[in-house]
Write a protein that holds these residues in place. Sequence first.
Motif: not given
Length: 239
Positions: A175-189
């Motif tokens: 689930g978190l990998r899917r979320l990370a896919g919506h972030l830019t490089p160096g993005g923050v969750f």
Amino acid sequence: MSARFEELDWRPTPIGDISLRRRREPTLGVDVYEIKLDDDFLMSSLFTVAEIELARLGLAALAGTGLDVAVGGLGLGYTAQAVLEDARVRSLVVLDTLGEVIEWHERELLPVGTRLMADPRCRLVRGDFFAMVSTDAGLDPETPGRRFHAVLVDIDHTPRNVLHPSHAALYTPAGLRRLAGHLTPGGVFALWSDDPPEEEFEAVLTEVFATSRAHVVTFPNPLTGGESANTVYVATTPA
């Protein structure tokens, strides 16, 4: 002088009866706004420190300007307001599955709603954050596939104490990998939690993200006369 107690709105929803109420707290001399789902308190304007720190800690992990931010969970609006207080923020999309909560802000039943509605950078969107994260279209219906510099989430009580069983999948590695896919490089969750840091969840963050840290946020509790604490998890994708 405000009325001692007033129910501003009550609605049946697919996940339970949701209500907004305002009451006078005589010991502090302030109006308190509260959101309840059935008999469960979701938010109180007495306790907003950690919701504000969710935005501040999340955005503090980012450099540069022109930041595009998504917030999962509108609630009383304090996280969204704190995001907009950062001059580096270019745009903010706030998602909530309950149109009733968005309507409260649009009708200015909540003090923060007036500020959110007046800021052209901010857009309130009705949508199931958890379902949207799992799709390629992502978190902005107007721009499918859009990536954000930060995704800040304040919906469930904790990663293990969720409001609906369908939410649990987000807090897994997949689930978190899917979320990370919506972030830019160096993005923050960044994630708010009502409990102390959980080693199991911290291990999941370490598995998925390049960096992660659990911040314990303490604040005075006027009801107990003592101190309370929440946790804000902050994780970043590889630059």
